[in-house]
Write an enzyme that holds these catalytic residues in place. Sequence first.
Site, mmCIF file in Angstrom:
data_model
loop_
_atom_site.group_PDB
_atom_site.id
_atom_site.type_symbol
_atom_site.label_atom_id
_atom_site.label_comp_id
_atom_site.label_asym_id
_atom_site.label_seq_id
_atom_site.Cartn_x
_atom_site.Cartn_y
_atom_site.Cartn_z
ATOM 1 N N ASN A 198 -10.121 -0.043 0.641
ATOM 2 C CA ASN A 198 -8.660 0.067 0.597
ATOM 3 C C ASN A 198 -8.184 -0.445 -0.767
ATOM 4 O O ASN A 198 -8.252 -1.637 -1.045
ATOM 5 C CB ASN A 198 -8.082 -0.782 1.736
ATOM 6 C CG ASN A 198 -6.563 -0.779 1.760
ATOM 7 O OD1 ASN A 198 -5.916 -0.352 0.813
ATOM 8 N ND2 ASN A 198 -5.995 -1.274 2.849
ATOM 9 N N CYS B 67 0.818 -1.223 0.000
ATOM 10 C CA CYS B 67 0.000 0.000 0.000
ATOM 11 C C CYS B 67 0.851 1.273 0.000
ATOM 12 O O CYS B 67 0.344 2.362 -0.265
ATOM 13 C CB CYS B 67 -0.943 0.003 1.202
ATOM 14 S SG CYS B 67 -2.015 -1.429 1.247
ATOM 15 N N HIS C 167 -3.000 7.147 3.014
ATOM 16 C CA HIS C 167 -3.482 5.867 2.499
ATOM 17 C C HIS C 167 -4.853 5.598 3.123
ATOM 18 O O HIS C 167 -5.045 5.757 4.329
ATOM 19 C CB HIS C 167 -2.493 4.758 2.853
ATOM 20 C CG HIS C 167 -3.020 3.398 2.549
ATOM 21 N ND1 HIS C 167 -3.575 3.081 1.328
ATOM 22 C CD2 HIS C 167 -3.094 2.270 3.308
ATOM 23 C CE1 HIS C 167 -3.959 1.819 1.357
ATOM 24 N NE2 HIS C 167 -3.687 1.302 2.539
HETATM 25 N N1 COA Z 1 -18.327 -8.578 10.018
HETATM 26 C C1 COA Z 1 -18.726 -8.896 11.248
HETATM 27 N N2 COA Z 1 -17.883 -9.280 12.213
HETATM 28 C C2 COA Z 1 -16.577 -9.338 11.914
HETATM 29 C C3 COA Z 1 -16.093 -9.030 10.631
HETATM 30 C C4 COA Z 1 -17.036 -8.648 9.671
HETATM 31 N N3 COA Z 1 -16.684 -8.322 8.409
HETATM 32 N N4 COA Z 1 -14.762 -9.184 10.631
HETATM 33 C C5 COA Z 1 -14.405 -9.563 11.861
HETATM 34 N N5 COA Z 1 -15.498 -9.675 12.631
HETATM 35 C C6 COA Z 1 -15.590 -10.081 14.022
HETATM 36 C C7 COA Z 1 -14.420 -10.886 14.478
HETATM 37 O O1 COA Z 1 -14.584 -12.233 14.112
HETATM 38 C C8 COA Z 1 -14.465 -10.673 15.972
HETATM 39 O O2 COA Z 1 -15.432 -11.523 16.530
HETATM 40 P P1 COA Z 1 -15.170 -12.255 17.917
HETATM 41 O O3 COA Z 1 -15.008 -11.146 18.912
HETATM 42 O O4 COA Z 1 -16.399 -13.046 18.084
HETATM 43 O O5 COA Z 1 -13.930 -13.040 17.708
HETATM 44 C C9 COA Z 1 -14.967 -9.243 16.109
HETATM 45 O O6 COA Z 1 -15.578 -8.912 14.852
HETATM 46 C C10 COA Z 1 -13.890 -8.253 16.420
HETATM 47 O O7 COA Z 1 -12.808 -8.518 15.549
HETATM 48 P P2 COA Z 1 -11.517 -7.615 15.554
HETATM 49 O O8 COA Z 1 -10.551 -8.150 14.535
HETATM 50 O O9 COA Z 1 -11.030 -7.426 16.930
HETATM 51 O O10 COA Z 1 -12.147 -6.243 15.042
HETATM 52 P P3 COA Z 1 -11.442 -4.861 14.878
HETATM 53 O O11 COA Z 1 -12.200 -3.843 15.635
HETATM 54 O O12 COA Z 1 -9.970 -4.935 15.106
HETATM 55 O O13 COA Z 1 -11.678 -4.545 13.350
HETATM 56 C C11 COA Z 1 -10.486 -4.595 11.289
HETATM 57 C C12 COA Z 1 -11.156 -5.409 12.377
HETATM 58 C C13 COA Z 1 -9.908 -5.550 10.256
HETATM 59 C C14 COA Z 1 -11.530 -3.727 10.633
HETATM 60 C C15 COA Z 1 -9.391 -3.721 11.924
HETATM 61 O O14 COA Z 1 -8.553 -4.516 12.754
HETATM 62 C C16 COA Z 1 -8.546 -3.055 10.888
HETATM 63 O O15 COA Z 1 -9.006 -2.223 10.135
HETATM 64 N N6 COA Z 1 -7.244 -3.358 10.851
HETATM 65 C C17 COA Z 1 -6.368 -2.782 9.891
HETATM 66 C C18 COA Z 1 -6.614 -3.423 8.573
HETATM 67 C C19 COA Z 1 -5.932 -2.703 7.452
HETATM 68 O O16 COA Z 1 -6.090 -1.538 7.328
HETATM 69 N N7 COA Z 1 -5.159 -3.437 6.639
HETATM 70 C C20 COA Z 1 -4.506 -2.939 5.541
HETATM 71 C C21 COA Z 1 -3.410 -2.018 5.953
HETATM 72 S S1 COA Z 1 -2.634 -1.374 4.587
#
Ligand code: COA
Length: 325
Positions: A282, A113, A252
């Site tokens: 993204n 990215c 980004h």
């Molecule tokens: N819909 C519903 N629930 C979802 C889900 C979705 N699409 N994706 C994950 N969950 C669930 C998980 O399974 C978890 O459930 P559990 O508590 O029963 O295990 C819960 O939601 C929380 O998951 P978590 O990973 O802790 O959520 P989060 O608040 O960290 O959000 C992201 C997840 C991926 C949105 C966040 O971590 C993020 O944006 N990270 C950076 C990703 C990114 O930008 N990557 C590219 C960088 S260049």
Amino acid sequence: MSRAKICGTGSCLPAGRVTNQDLTKWVDTSDEWITTRTGIKTRHVAVKGEETSRLAADAARQALKMTGMQAEDLNIIIVATITPDMTMPSCACLVQQELGALNAFAFDVNAACSGFVYGLDVAEKYINSNPCLNILVIGAETLSGRTNWKDRNTCVLFGDGAGACILTGEESGRGIVASKLYSDGRLFNLLKMAGAPSMNAELARDDHDGSYIKMAGRDVFKYAVRCMEKAVAAVLTNAAVDIEEIKLLIPHQANIRILKSLADHLGIDYEKIYINLQKYGNTSAASIPIALDEANREGRLVKNDLLLLCCFGGGFTWGAMVLRW
Ligand code: COA
């Protein structure tokens, strides 16, 4: 003083869109979850005929049109991508043939990215040695082809698209003022996308676990905020610029919560951050140049204004750049 200045921008999104509601048909998710956790509402998804090189070439055509240049005027083509049509030749060579830019040489940059900012930095080095060069820098991706549409942790996040800009030398002091790039390969496992496994059994990796994008979301989130904050602080110091002097931050576009947290850490007005991730998700290396082009066409980029770019991606790679528009 001669600087590498952006003289034209362009972008291209595939026609098809996938809404959060559409995703609920394939995975256990909801519009409410995706919107509150990421800020994303829709993303564009490519189909046959909208390969990375095609999107890239269309974005480039728009940038050329804005500058009034012809494809033959280009000396170098740099494409930042992690989703080239093929491993060989580079996406940049395919763009070259699409455009008929036969006076250029062309190559790809892979910094995930962060690739577009890396590409701008490389272009700047060439222009520093020869200000007459015209360099096309593109960020283009079709991550839909590498997304596991059954994995709700990742499939809601990404989208396809391309953005382009053309740089040339300028004496007025406008252009790239400073940049600061970083990477830390020790963290490669937290965000990765394996290619095809090696056919050489001796070289094949035991831990090859498919070609889909894989991510440790929470870790990526934390590193993204910390790393971009550090990069911005360093580049502002190098440029001798205060954060208050920045008119627009084009980061980004990964997650609205990352950007809010970044704004808090940097002490920059949230209104000064350009955000379009609600429409595109993204788009990896394409996200900054698409936003740059949109901001440009909306008249948000004013001559001589100071702009800040910052990026974060797999590798990990990250960085920041100050430009005088
Ligand atoms: N819909 C519903 N629930 C979802 C889900 C979705 N699409 N994706 C994950 N969950 C669930 C998980 O399974 C978890 O459930 P559990 O508590 O029963 O295990 C819960 O939601 C929380 O998951 P978590 O990973 O802790 O959520 P989060 O608040 O960290 O959000 C992201 C997840 C991926 C949105 C966040 O971590 C993020 O944006 N990270 C950076 C990703 C990114 O930008 N990557 C590219 C960088 S260049």
